[in-house]
Each structure stands twice: as structure tokens, then as C-alpha cells.
Scaffold this active site. Sequence first.
Site, PDB file in Angstrom:
ATOM      1  N   PRO A   2       8.488  45.062  17.572  1.00  0.00           N
ATOM      2  CA  PRO A   2       8.716  43.687  17.144  1.00  0.00           C
ATOM      3  C   PRO A   2       9.723  43.577  16.000  1.00  0.00           C
ATOM      4  O   PRO A   2       9.527  44.149  14.939  1.00  0.00           O
ATOM      5  CB  PRO A   2       7.330  43.210  16.683  1.00  0.00           C
ATOM      6  CG  PRO A   2       6.371  44.269  17.071  1.00  0.00           C
ATOM      7  CD  PRO A   2       7.147  45.530  17.249  1.00  0.00           C
ATOM      8  N   GLU A   3      10.812  42.871  16.267  1.00  0.00           N
ATOM      9  CA  GLU A   3      11.744  42.438  15.220  1.00  0.00           C
ATOM     10  C   GLU A   3      11.657  40.916  15.175  1.00  0.00           C
ATOM     11  O   GLU A   3      10.727  40.344  15.743  1.00  0.00           O
ATOM     12  CB  GLU A   3      13.164  42.919  15.535  1.00  0.00           C
ATOM     13  CG  GLU A   3      13.261  44.441  15.665  1.00  0.00           C
ATOM     14  CD  GLU A   3      14.667  44.936  15.975  1.00  0.00           C
ATOM     15  OE1 GLU A   3      15.632  44.246  15.628  1.00  0.00           O
ATOM     16  OE2 GLU A   3      14.797  46.009  16.581  1.00  0.00           O
ATOM     17  N   HIS A  92      -7.192  51.614  21.169  1.00  0.00           N
ATOM     18  CA  HIS A  92      -6.402  51.461  19.951  1.00  0.00           C
ATOM     19  C   HIS A  92      -6.641  50.143  19.220  1.00  0.00           C
ATOM     20  O   HIS A  92      -5.905  49.809  18.298  1.00  0.00           O
ATOM     21  CB  HIS A  92      -4.918  51.623  20.282  1.00  0.00           C
ATOM     22  CG  HIS A  92      -4.602  52.953  20.887  1.00  0.00           C
ATOM     23  ND1 HIS A  92      -4.757  54.135  20.197  1.00  0.00           N
ATOM     24  CD2 HIS A  92      -4.198  53.306  22.127  1.00  0.00           C
ATOM     25  CE1 HIS A  92      -4.441  55.151  20.984  1.00  0.00           C
ATOM     26  NE2 HIS A  92      -4.098  54.676  22.162  1.00  0.00           N
ATOM     27  N   ARG A 110       0.211  53.449  17.334  1.00  0.00           N
ATOM     28  CA  ARG A 110       0.649  54.427  16.341  1.00  0.00           C
ATOM     29  C   ARG A 110       0.136  54.151  14.938  1.00  0.00           C
ATOM     30  O   ARG A 110       0.462  54.886  13.988  1.00  0.00           O
ATOM     31  CB  ARG A 110       2.160  54.560  16.372  1.00  0.00           C
ATOM     32  CG  ARG A 110       2.555  55.660  17.347  1.00  0.00           C
ATOM     33  CD  ARG A 110       3.796  55.347  18.106  1.00  0.00           C
ATOM     34  NE  ARG A 110       4.979  55.575  17.302  1.00  0.00           N
ATOM     35  CZ  ARG A 110       6.212  55.326  17.758  1.00  0.00           C
ATOM     36  NH1 ARG A 110       6.385  54.836  18.975  1.00  0.00           N
ATOM     37  NH2 ARG A 110       7.231  55.546  17.012  1.00  0.00           N
TER      38      ARG A 110
END
Length: 269
Positions: A2-3, A92, A110
Site C-alpha cells: 500500500p502506497e 496472520h 510480514r
Amino acid sequence: MPELPEVETIRRQLDAKLKGQTIKSVQILKTGRETPHGQAFAKAITGKRIKMIDRRAKLIVWKFTDGSGITTHLKLTGTLILVEKNYKPTKHDRMIFQIGPHHLVWADVRQFGRMSYLSHEALEKKLSEFGPEPLELKPAQIADLFKRPVTRNVKSALFDQTTLAGVGNIYADESLFRAKIKPTRRLGSLTAENRLRLAKAIQQVLKEAIKLRGTSAQDYVDAYGQEGKFEKFLRVYGRKGLPCKVCGTPIVRTVVAQRGTHYCPNCQK
DNA sequence: ACATATTCCTGGGGGC
DNA sequence: TGCCCCCAGGAATATG
């Protein structure tokens, strides 16, 4: 990852659903990436009413009616997804929020993402630490951000969040391609015309990406679990060895400022 | 005041 | 099929 366009997509979707709603419960499945730590986080936000879901740089900003708020940074692999009531948690998932009638899951493969509950003062301070928003400036104002320091390469300046907010690796490469500027160029070597071309390219690529709900080059999905559609319009990012869409020259991948950097050696000077 | 390196983390891909 | 190694990268932190 995501940007700005991806975060803005999620922001719009969440704001539409969650504005005016109250946080009823927070289930913490994996602790350690939230502030304050653990149950203190859940306790701090339970009962808060959401005034709006905002965005600053790549942060999702939950603004509560009492002035306090949460900043969420999804980093590389974080997701915020609206799910059904009977949702079964998966590997996750970090937190599940019940907000009014809605259920929202924060997951992060992550585990780089962060979630911080902040007082009004701390929130204002945090949001003031970024450079300007690229879609709130005129091109000439953006152009002026890339004058100094003269020895810095343009690529690292582009994704430096204190110079300009919200641009990451993908949109840095795409902006430089559209502006026909080589990523290793020093700021001091850019002409006024180069800087203006870059400013316009940044705005253009961000706007186009928002329209298509972002780029799903790796793990990104929006608040409904849907992939963005901008990936097929990428001209250099992830296209190592493939022909340039303008001139046919194979796209080169190098490393600039510790980031994988893609450019056309013929089009970008 | 600047640049550069290190660290965090897991899944996926290549090589064999 | 399975192991090993490497790689992806935002930003905080440390070092030069």
C-alpha cells in the site's frame, strides 16, 4: 504494497461504512505491533465513536469524536478487510474489530504494520511530521520540493516521506518513467522543466491509480478483499527485461537507495 | 545536516 | 518433493 493510492482506496471504503459508528469490541489475536501494548489498546479504543476515517501519507487515520485517534500503517503486507459476522480467523490475523454492525480484520503476513492509539495532541504532532500531500499542491509547489539537497538522487527524494508524503517504490519508479528522468539523477542536475514534468507525472500517476483502486503487485487488497486494477498499467515497475511500452527497449532493474528500481535506459535521461 | 547501512518479517521462487 | 538461499521493502534506528 500500500502506497498513497492503495491507502486512499481503503480509507474511502472504510469511511463510507464506519463513519459515525462506535467501536464495540476489539479482539487481539496477535499482540506486539500496537501502542499501547495489548489489552490496554483494546481498552483505550472501545466505546470511541468514529468521526471519520482519514489519510495522511500512507497512514490510515481513525479520528474519534473526542479528538483522539488511531494511526494504522499497513507497511508492506498489511490489510484491513470488512468481513461477515461469522468470519473465521486465519493465520496472520492480528485484530478483529466490531464497529457498529461491521466487522473489520487487520491482518499482516510480514508483521511490519503498526497500530497506534494517540491523544489529540500526539495525533496532531504525528501527522505534522510528514511532507505535504502531493494531491493538495500545485505542480509548481511540488517541483520546488526537488531542488535540494543538490547531491541527493531523485529516486530517494521521491519516496522520502518528509519531502513529499505518500509516494513509495512503485509510484516513484512510475513517476520517473512518465517524466522521462533517470532515477539516479541528482536533484542539482534537474532543470526547472524536469522538476515540473516530474511534479505533473506524480500527480497524474497517483490520480490514475486511485481511479483503479491501486496496484496489487504483491499482497495488496482493498477493504473488500479485492485487488486493484492499476497493475496492468504499470510501465516499468516489475517489468525487468520486458519491452518498454514506448520504445521497446528492455526495462532495466537496478538498486538505488536500497530499493529495486526499474527504468527504461532509452526513454529516461 | 546529510548519506548509507541495518533491522524487522514471511512467503515465494530458483537451483539442485 | 524438499531443502537451502535469496529476495521483496517502509521506516525506525544506528553508524559514518
